[in-house]
Enzyme design. Structure first.
Site, PDB file in Angstrom:
ATOM      1  CB  SER A  68     -23.739  38.512  38.998  1.00  0.00           C
ATOM      2  OG  SER A  68     -24.801  38.918  39.851  1.00  0.00           O
ATOM      3  CG  LEU A  69     -17.858  36.295  39.198  1.00  0.00           C
ATOM      4  CD1 LEU A  69     -18.420  37.078  40.381  1.00  0.00           C
ATOM      5  CD2 LEU A  69     -16.744  35.365  39.669  1.00  0.00           C
TER       6      LEU A  69
ATOM      7  CB  CYS B 231     -27.797  34.335  39.850  1.00  0.00           C
ATOM      8  SG  CYS B 231     -26.913  35.881  39.529  1.00  0.00           S
TER       9      CYS B 231
ATOM     10  NE  ARG C 156     -24.623  35.856  31.536  1.00  0.00           N
ATOM     11  CZ  ARG C 156     -25.553  35.293  32.278  1.00  0.00           C
ATOM     12  NH1 ARG C 156     -25.315  34.136  32.886  1.00  0.00           N
ATOM     13  NH2 ARG C 156     -26.749  35.851  32.405  1.00  0.00           N
TER      14      ARG C 156
END
Length: 244
Positions: free
Chosen positions: A146-147, A177, A79
């Site tokens: 979070s993404l 992050c 990702r």
């Protein structure tokens, strides 16, 4: 934060799978298999689940952001983004969507995911905001969701993580992050879950409905069955089907 390989593919239908806790590596492999096998007729899917404790590192993640993993495993993922933590009490939403068919790009998807999260949190009395400089959702500057996405052949996988009612201590072992000192918060510290009878399953239902509204699906099929490779979606597999 987002990795785009570039085009997959007819319907306005969505399958939502509410699943048991699952090892991260197992979910990741299933997402890759689903994306590789899907075609123009495949329905979009959303998977809702939790993971046992694990740190996941983004494709271009820097090892320096892992301060002290201890006994928690670290998985190098494909990702976008830097390192984050997943564990019990955190809601994972994996979005396996045909962006080309939806007519949106990855940046628009990020915005829609953030809006779905904000709508969900507002439903529980939590005032949250997005930050255009740092993807995710925040409450007074502290991160609550979070993404991290990947796009392959025009189709997304991976998704978002919402802190519901979990042990936040492992976040202190990393720069979440990629941001040193970033404070992490969770829903249970901001809303009275006990008084209102809230739980993670209820949060999952509200969040999934919020996403359906953002993406305008007309038919939504709900199931507790995991996706099985080379097995076409059958109406008998669904626990409930709703149409708008």
């Amino acid at each position: 934060m987002f990795s785009d390989e570039q085009n997959c593919s007819t319907t306005s239908s969505l399958v939502i799978r509410q699943l048991e806790s699952q090892d991260y590596a197992q979910s990741w492999q299933a997402m890759q298999d689903f994306t590789n096998q899907r075609n123009a007729a495949s329905m979009d899917e959303v998977w809702l689940l939790q993971h046992p404790p694990v740190f996941t590192q983004g494709q271009a993640g820097k090892a320096a952001h892992i301060l002290d993993a201890g006994v928690i495993p670290v998985v190098q993922s494909d990702r976008g983004g830097q390192v984050t933590y997943h564990g019990p009490g955190q809601l994972m939403m994996y979005v396996l969507l045909d962006l080309k068919r939806l007519g949106i790009g990855v940046r628009r998807l990020v915005t829609l995911l953030e809006q779905a999260l904000i709508g969900c949190l507002n439903n529980f009395g939590i005032d949250a905001q997005a930050d255009p400089k740092a993807p995710g959702v925040y409450v007074h500057g502290s991160k609550i969701a979070s993404l991290g996405l990947r796009v392959r052949k025009g189709c997304s996988f991976h998704g978002l993580a919402l802190n519901v009612d979990m042990d936040l201590a492992p976040f202190e072992r990393i720069n979440p992050c990629g941001y040193p000192g970033l404070n992490m918060v969770q829903m249970s510290d901001l809303a009275d879950f006990t008084a209102h009878g809230f739980n993670l399953d209820q949060v999952a239902r509200v969040l999934s409905q919020s996403l359906v509204e953002q993406l305008h699906y007309q038919t939504v099929n709900y199931t507790q069955h995991a996706w099985v490779p080379n097995n076409p979606n059958m109406a008998s597999d669904y626990d409930q089907t709703l149409q708008s």
